[in-house]
Design a protein around this motif. Structure first.
Motif, PDB file in Angstrom:
ATOM      1  N   GLY A   1      17.795  -2.116  52.615  1.00  0.00           N
ATOM      2  CA  GLY A   1      18.134  -3.500  52.926  1.00  0.00           C
ATOM      3  C   GLY A   1      16.920  -4.409  52.879  1.00  0.00           C
ATOM      4  N   GLY A   2      17.117  -5.651  53.285  1.00  0.00           N
ATOM      5  CA  GLY A   2      16.051  -6.634  53.205  1.00  0.00           C
ATOM      6  C   GLY A   2      14.833  -6.272  54.022  1.00  0.00           C
ATOM      7  N   GLY A   3      15.027  -5.756  55.248  1.00  0.00           N
ATOM      8  CA  GLY A   3      13.906  -5.364  56.077  1.00  0.00           C
ATOM      9  C   GLY A   3      13.116  -4.223  55.467  1.00  0.00           C
ATOM     10  N   ALA A   4      13.837  -3.196  55.005  1.00  0.00           N
ATOM     11  CA  ALA A   4      13.178  -2.057  54.369  1.00  0.00           C
ATOM     12  C   ALA A   4      12.396  -2.510  53.142  1.00  0.00           C
TER      13      ALA A   4
ATOM     14  N   THR B   1      25.987  -3.763  41.650  1.00  0.00           N
ATOM     15  CA  THR B   1      25.621  -4.890  40.784  1.00  0.00           C
ATOM     16  C   THR B   1      25.770  -6.239  41.470  1.00  0.00           C
ATOM     17  N   GLU B   2      26.317  -6.237  42.684  1.00  0.00           N
ATOM     18  CA  GLU B   2      26.530  -7.478  43.425  1.00  0.00           C
ATOM     19  C   GLU B   2      25.688  -7.494  44.697  1.00  0.00           C
TER      20      GLU B   2
ATOM     21  N   GLY C   1      23.685 -11.040  51.351  1.00  0.00           N
ATOM     22  CA  GLY C   1      23.214 -11.781  50.192  1.00  0.00           C
ATOM     23  C   GLY C   1      22.008 -11.154  49.510  1.00  0.00           C
ATOM     24  N   THR C   2      21.676  -9.918  49.900  1.00  0.00           N
ATOM     25  CA  THR C   2      20.520  -9.228  49.313  1.00  0.00           C
ATOM     26  C   THR C   2      20.879  -8.697  47.934  1.00  0.00           C
ATOM     27  N   ALA C   3      20.017  -8.939  46.972  1.00  0.00           N
ATOM     28  CA  ALA C   3      20.280  -8.537  45.590  1.00  0.00           C
ATOM     29  C   ALA C   3      20.371  -7.023  45.463  1.00  0.00           C
TER      30      ALA C   3
ATOM     31  N   ASP D   1      17.525  -3.934  41.061  1.00  0.00           N
ATOM     32  CA  ASP D   1      16.718  -5.069  40.623  1.00  0.00           C
ATOM     33  C   ASP D   1      15.360  -5.056  41.319  1.00  0.00           C
ATOM     34  N   PHE D   2      15.393  -4.781  42.632  1.00  0.00           N
ATOM     35  CA  PHE D   2      14.146  -4.687  43.393  1.00  0.00           C
ATOM     36  C   PHE D   2      13.285  -3.539  42.877  1.00  0.00           C
ATOM     37  N   LEU D   3      13.925  -2.409  42.602  1.00  0.00           N
ATOM     38  CA  LEU D   3      13.200  -1.227  42.129  1.00  0.00           C
ATOM     39  C   LEU D   3      12.518  -1.505  40.799  1.00  0.00           C
TER      40      LEU D   3
END
Length: 239
Positions: A9-12, A40-41, A46-48, A52-54
Motif C-alpha cells: 500500500g501507500g505507506g509501504a 490494473t486499477e 486511490g493508490t496506483a 507501476d510502482f515496481l
C-alpha cells in the motif's frame, strides 16, 4: 543490508522507495504475487497498481510474505493492515524467527455501526480493536515470541516518517517502544537514516497501546476545522 517491507500500500511504498534511495536491498512481501501484479486499477485509497510502482523501482523484488521475510538479513517492516496482521504474520513465524519486526499498523475496524458515529471526510471513523488493555503490537509479539517486535512510525503518515524534514524542517518527535533494547536500537538507527533527530524511547512494548490510540488524535487534528492539515503535520514533545 537486506530489508523486507511487508505490504504494497501507500505507506509501504514510502518505505520501499526511501530504503532503495538509501542503497538498501529491498524485498517486498504481498499475500498473492500474481494477484498483486495483475491489478490494473487503483485501490480503494486511490493508490496506483503496484506493478507501476515496481517498474519505477527496478531494484526492488516482490515475493510472497514468507519468501520476503526469509530474504531479510534481520530487519522487517510490517505494513500489513492491522485487521489482518496477526494472522498473516503468524503464518510466516519461522521466516521471522530472530529478526526485528518494526510494526506501524493501526488496529482499525472499518465496517462497524457505532451508536454515536464520528463522521470524517472519508466516512465513519473506524474503531480501535484492541484498545486500552491490549495493543496490536503486543498481540503480534505474543504470536511471534521468537521475533523482536518494535512499535514505531505509527504516530505519523508514512510519507512523513521517511521524510521528517518535510514538516517543520524535521523538528518533531518520533517514538519507539519494545521489549528488546537491541531491536529498538535498530529501529532508532533506521529513523536516523530517514533523518529523524528527536526520537523518544517510550519503554516496553506495552506503550504501543498509547501509540495506537493516538491514531484518533492524529485524525482529529488532520480532519479538524477546515480540514487544513490532512496528514501533513508533526507532533513535538517539549521537555
Amino acid at each position: 543490508m537486506k530489508v523486507t517491507v511487508l505490504g504494497t500500500g501507500g505507506g509501504a511504498r514510502a518505505h520501499i522507495a526511501k530504503l532503495a534511495e538509501l542503497g538498501e536491498e529491498v524485498h517486498v512481501g504481498t499475500r498473492d504475487v500474481h494477484a498483486t501484479l495483475a491489478r490494473t486499477e487503483p485501490d480503494m485509497m486511490g493508490t496506483a497498481p503496484f506493478k507501476d510502482f515496481l517498474a519505477e523501482h527496478p531494484g526492488v523484488e516482490l515475493h510472497s510474505f514468507g519468501d520476503a521475510a526469509a530474504a531479510s538479513d534481520g530487519l522487517v517492516i510490517n505494513g500489513i493492515d492491522g485487521h489482518n496482521a496477526v494472522a498473516a504474520l503468524s503464518a510466516i513465524a519461522d521466516q521471522l524467527d530472530g529478526k526485528t519486526l518494526i510494526d506501524y499498523a493501526v488496529p482499525f475496524i472499518y465496517r462497524h455501526s457505532p451508536e454515536h458515529p464520528w463522521a470524517t471526510p472519508w466516512g465513519i471513523m473506524p474503531k480501535l480493536d484492541p484498545c486500552d488493555s491490549d495493543s496490536l503490537g503486543e498481540q503480534i509479539q505474543r504470536a511471534l515470541p521468537r521475533t523482536r517486535v518494535v512499535k514505531s512510525f505509527v504516530t505519523q503518515e508514512q510519507t512523513t516518517v521517511v521524510d521528517p524534514a518535510s514538516v517543520g524542517g524535521g523538528d518533531h518527535t518520533m517514538f519507539v517502544a519494545g521489549d528488546d533494547p537491541d531491536a529498538k536500537q535498530q529501529a532508532t538507527d533506521l529513523l536516523k537514516a530517514y533523518g529523524w533527530t528527536d526520537i523518544l524511547d517510550l519503554g516496553p512494548l506495552v506503550c504501543a497501546r498509547g501509540m495506537e490510540m493516538y491514531a484518533h488524535v492524529h485524525s482529529a487534528i488532520g480532519f479538524g476545522p477546515g480540514h487544513q492539515f490532512g496528514g501533513h503535520f508533526g507532533i513535538k514533545v517539549v521537555r
